[in-house]
Design a protein around this motif. Structure first.
Motif, PDB file in Angstrom:
ATOM      1  N   GLN A  35      20.698  -5.634  -6.987  1.00 33.48           N
ATOM      2  CA  GLN A  35      20.523  -4.185  -6.834  1.00 33.48           C
ATOM      3  C   GLN A  35      21.558  -3.417  -7.655  1.00 33.48           C
ATOM      4  O   GLN A  35      21.230  -2.404  -8.285  1.00 33.48           O
ATOM      5  CB  GLN A  35      20.624  -3.803  -5.366  1.00 33.48           C
ATOM      6  N   ALA A  36      22.803  -3.886  -7.662  1.00 33.95           N
ATOM      7  CA  ALA A  36      23.845  -3.188  -8.417  1.00 33.95           C
ATOM      8  C   ALA A  36      23.528  -3.182  -9.911  1.00 33.95           C
ATOM      9  O   ALA A  36      23.649  -2.146 -10.585  1.00 33.95           O
ATOM     10  CB  ALA A  36      25.203  -3.847  -8.158  1.00 33.95           C
ATOM     11  N   VAL A  37      23.106  -4.327 -10.452  1.00 34.08           N
ATOM     12  CA  VAL A  37      22.761  -4.389 -11.874  1.00 34.08           C
ATOM     13  C   VAL A  37      21.515  -3.547 -12.148  1.00 34.08           C
ATOM     14  O   VAL A  37      21.396  -2.901 -13.197  1.00 34.08           O
ATOM     15  CB  VAL A  37      22.548  -5.849 -12.305  1.00 34.08           C
ATOM     16  N   SER A  38      20.573  -3.524 -11.200  1.00 35.82           N
ATOM     17  CA  SER A  38      19.356  -2.722 -11.376  1.00 35.82           C
ATOM     18  C   SER A  38      19.687  -1.240 -11.449  1.00 35.82           C
ATOM     19  O   SER A  38      19.113  -0.510 -12.264  1.00 35.82           O
ATOM     20  CB  SER A  38      18.379  -2.994 -10.225  1.00 35.82           C
ATOM     21  N   TYR A  39      20.604  -0.783 -10.591  1.00 30.50           N
ATOM     22  CA  TYR A  39      21.008   0.630 -10.641  1.00 30.50           C
ATOM     23  C   TYR A  39      21.583   0.971 -12.018  1.00 30.50           C
ATOM     24  O   TYR A  39      21.262   2.015 -12.604  1.00 30.50           O
ATOM     25  CB  TYR A  39      22.050   0.914  -9.555  1.00 30.50           C
ATOM     26  N   GLU A  40      22.455   0.100 -12.518  1.00 30.60           N
ATOM     27  CA  GLU A  40      23.082   0.356 -13.827  1.00 30.60           C
ATOM     28  C   GLU A  40      22.038   0.345 -14.943  1.00 30.60           C
ATOM     29  O   GLU A  40      22.074   1.190 -15.847  1.00 30.60           O
ATOM     30  CB  GLU A  40      24.147  -0.700 -14.087  1.00 30.60           C
ATOM     31  N   LEU A  41      21.099  -0.592 -14.868  1.00 30.31           N
ATOM     32  CA  LEU A  41      20.071  -0.671 -15.900  1.00 30.31           C
ATOM     33  C   LEU A  41      19.171   0.561 -15.880  1.00 30.31           C
ATOM     34  O   LEU A  41      18.827   1.112 -16.931  1.00 30.31           O
ATOM     35  CB  LEU A  41      19.241  -1.941 -15.720  1.00 30.31           C
ATOM     36  N   CYS A  42      18.791   1.019 -14.678  1.00 26.67           N
ATOM     37  CA  CYS A  42      17.948   2.219 -14.586  1.00 26.67           C
ATOM     38  C   CYS A  42      18.675   3.441 -15.130  1.00 26.67           C
ATOM     39  O   CYS A  42      18.054   4.324 -15.733  1.00 26.67           O
ATOM     40  CB  CYS A  42      17.523   2.445 -13.133  1.00 26.67           C
ATOM     41  N   LEU A  43      19.994   3.503 -14.936  1.00 24.88           N
ATOM     42  CA  LEU A  43      20.772   4.610 -15.495  1.00 24.88           C
ATOM     43  C   LEU A  43      20.758   4.556 -17.019  1.00 24.88           C
ATOM     44  O   LEU A  43      20.600   5.587 -17.688  1.00 24.88           O
ATOM     45  CB  LEU A  43      22.209   4.548 -14.974  1.00 24.88           C
ATOM     46  N   LEU A  44      20.905   3.368 -17.581  1.00 28.17           N
ATOM     47  CA  LEU A  44      20.853   3.231 -19.028  1.00 28.17           C
ATOM     48  C   LEU A  44      19.471   3.575 -19.578  1.00 28.17           C
ATOM     49  O   LEU A  44      19.357   4.111 -20.686  1.00 28.17           O
ATOM     50  CB  LEU A  44      21.223   1.802 -19.433  1.00 28.17           C
ATOM     51  N   LEU A  45      18.430   3.284 -18.810  1.00 26.47           N
ATOM     52  CA  LEU A  45      17.075   3.577 -19.253  1.00 26.47           C
ATOM     53  C   LEU A  45      16.726   5.050 -19.110  1.00 26.47           C
ATOM     54  O   LEU A  45      15.677   5.484 -19.596  1.00 26.47           O
ATOM     55  CB  LEU A  45      16.065   2.740 -18.462  1.00 26.47           C
ATOM     56  N   GLY A  46      17.580   5.832 -18.430  1.00 26.13           N
ATOM     57  CA  GLY A  46      17.321   7.259 -18.265  1.00 26.13           C
ATOM     58  C   GLY A  46      16.281   7.571 -17.221  1.00 26.13           C
ATOM     59  O   GLY A  46      15.640   8.631 -17.297  1.00 26.13           O
ATOM     60  N   ARG A  47      16.105   6.699 -16.240  1.00 24.79           N
ATOM     61  CA  ARG A  47      15.098   6.929 -15.219  1.00 24.79           C
ATOM     62  C   ARG A  47      15.620   7.900 -14.164  1.00 24.79           C
ATOM     63  O   ARG A  47      16.812   7.942 -13.873  1.00 24.79           O
ATOM     64  CB  ARG A  47      14.686   5.619 -14.561  1.00 24.79           C
ATOM     65  N   GLU A  48      14.701   8.662 -13.598  1.00 21.18           N
ATOM     66  CA  GLU A  48      15.072   9.665 -12.607  1.00 21.18           C
ATOM     67  C   GLU A  48      15.506   9.032 -11.292  1.00 21.18           C
ATOM     68  O   GLU A  48      16.364   9.549 -10.604  1.00 21.18           O
ATOM     69  CB  GLU A  48      13.894  10.618 -12.364  1.00 21.18           C
TER      70      GLU A  48
END
Length: 452
Positions: A232-245
């Motif tokens: 979950q922690a890596v997913s949060y960081e990846l979604c931030l890099l992808l610019g997801r809302e």
């Protein structure tokens, strides 16, 4: 109720035949469909899971990342500055209109002396720099170098973003593999637990051995929960890099593959000097600093410009176009004689900035070569570790298969089987980490070379 020895042997044979089929059927689909939603419901987290490939992740990040958009906007600002520098070389045409009121002798009436004047002066003025000692030309060169430097900075930010997304994606792949390994280990423990329970009920095995298996199962469950938190922690960081809302749980579609590195060592440093965006940015920064030195030096030379205007000057009593037409043309030249050594100080400052960039560029050249060499050596080291660990996993699997046969035949203790099973688990986890380390070392080397 205690079972007879015949019943125990029959049950062991039946479970042994089911074991192989059970291990083949429970694969990644079980992990995605059962494990993910179960953990999310247990933790009370409402999140979507979405399949994601590495190429799609990179494309989405390059399109939506806010920091990359900021870097692109900075490049646009540099292009606007270049347009300003180019415009300084072109003629300036202005439309002017002025009105003047003059009380020549305050206190006297207009009818007595006619001392009140009203002037209207509409005109078109043109000015063109003729000679500036190269100041405008070098300013344009500095602005052009600044644009190219900003473009390389954008490419550097783009490269860093691709590296960060790739590393997070590899982390998700590794965590997924770890979870599969632990789930397989847990299923093995569950099968072994069934055997042990039968033996405990029959009397040959003590409850202590069964409890040891329970402890191993609980330890595996704790590791699975930790992996889920890390995922979950890596997913949060990846979604931030992808610019997801909003945050989601990406499910990697690609597997963690070991891709060979085929470039020769001799070509690495020349390729890095050709493709690395930071090195190219320093080259343009150097050009910009050289142009700024010339701009400051040009301030000591004459500045010559041509000026002209054409218009009319109307008073209150005269509005004839033919009589009130006004024309002017001429040259304007100026040259500083003494300005308190301000120009000299600016030249010294520009030269000092140029010298800083020269030393910075030389240091980065050496540092880049060192990074390439170290990254290549680390990649080769990880490649050897990966090969060694692959052999270790194969040996551990063979040992586990033989131990299971001996365990079913009653020639292997529960404690010995647990130790061998733990060795297999550690070897598989170490192999997964070695594959991750190799993939990270490879992508970092490509990033240093500027070809990621």
């Amino acid at each position: 109720m205690a079972l007879s020895r015949t019943q125990i042997l029959q049950e062991k044979g039946r479970l042994g035949s089911l074991y192989g089929h059970f291990m083949k059927q429970v694969k990644l689909a079980l992990f995605i469909c059962a494990f993910f939603p179960g953990l999310l419901r247990a933790q009370g987290v409402a999140q979507d899971t979405v399949a994601l490939s590495l190429s799609a992740a990179l494309k989405e990040a390059l399109s939506n990342n806010e920091l990359l958009k900021k870097s692109a906007a900075r490049t646009k600002a540099g292009q606007a500055s270049l347009q300003q520098a180019e415009g300084e070389l072109l003629p300036k045409v202005d439309a002017n209109f002025s009105y003047g009121y003059l009380d020549i002798v305050p206190g006297f009436k207009r009818v007595v002396l006619g001392n009140i004047e009203h002037d209207l002066f509409p005109n078109i003025a043109v000015s063109q720099p003729l000679y500036t000692g190269g100041r405008l030309k070098h300013a344009k060169q500095a602005a052009a170098a600044e644009v190219q430097s900003l473009e390389q900075a954008f490419l550097s930010d783009q490269l860093n973003l691709k590296l960060a997304v790739t590393l997070d994606y590899y982390q998700l792949q590794s965590l997924r593999n770890q979870r599969q390994i632990l789930l397989e280990n847990r299923r093995q423990l569950e099968v072994q637990q069934r055997y042990a329970r039968l033996l405990v009920e029959a009397g040959p095995m003590s409850q202590l051995e069964l409890d040891r298996i329970g402890v191993a199962v609980a330890t595996t469950d704790g590791n699975l929960l930790k992996i889920q938190d890390d995922y979950q922690a890596v997913s949060y960081e990846l979604c931030l890099l992808l610019g997801r809302e909003r945050s989601q749980l990406p499910l990697p579609q690609d597997s963690l593959q070991v891709i060979p590195f085929e470039q020769s060592f001799e070509a690495l440093v020349p390729t890095a000097l050709e493709r690395n965006p930071i090195w190219k940015q320093l080259e343009y920064d150097l050009r910009k600093a050289e142009a700024k030195v010339k701009v400051q030096q040009a301030a000591r030379l004459p500045q010559i410009s041509a000026q002209a205007y054409c218009g009319y000057e109307f008073g209150l009593e005269s509005f004839w176009f033919d009589r009130n037409k006004r024309n002017f043309w001429g040259l304007n030249a100026k040259m500083p004689l003494y300005e308190g050594n301000v120009i000299g100080a600016k030249i010294d400052e520009a030269r000092a900035n140029l010298e800083q960039i020269q030393w910075q560029r030389e240091y980065f050249r050496k540092n880049l070569a060192t990074q390439v060499q170290n990254s290549y050596a680390r990649l080769k080291e990880k490649e050897q570790q990966l090969a060694i660990q692959q052999q270790a996993v194969e040996l551990a699997r063979q040992s586990y298969r033989l131990a299971m046969i001996e365990y079913h035949a009653g020639r292997r203790s529960n404690t010995g089987l647990l130790d061998i099973q733990k060795s297999l688990l550690n070897a598989q986890l170490t192999l997964n980490q070695a594959a991750l380390d190799y993939a990270i070392a490879r992508v970092r080397l490509l990033a240093v070379m500027g070809i990621l």
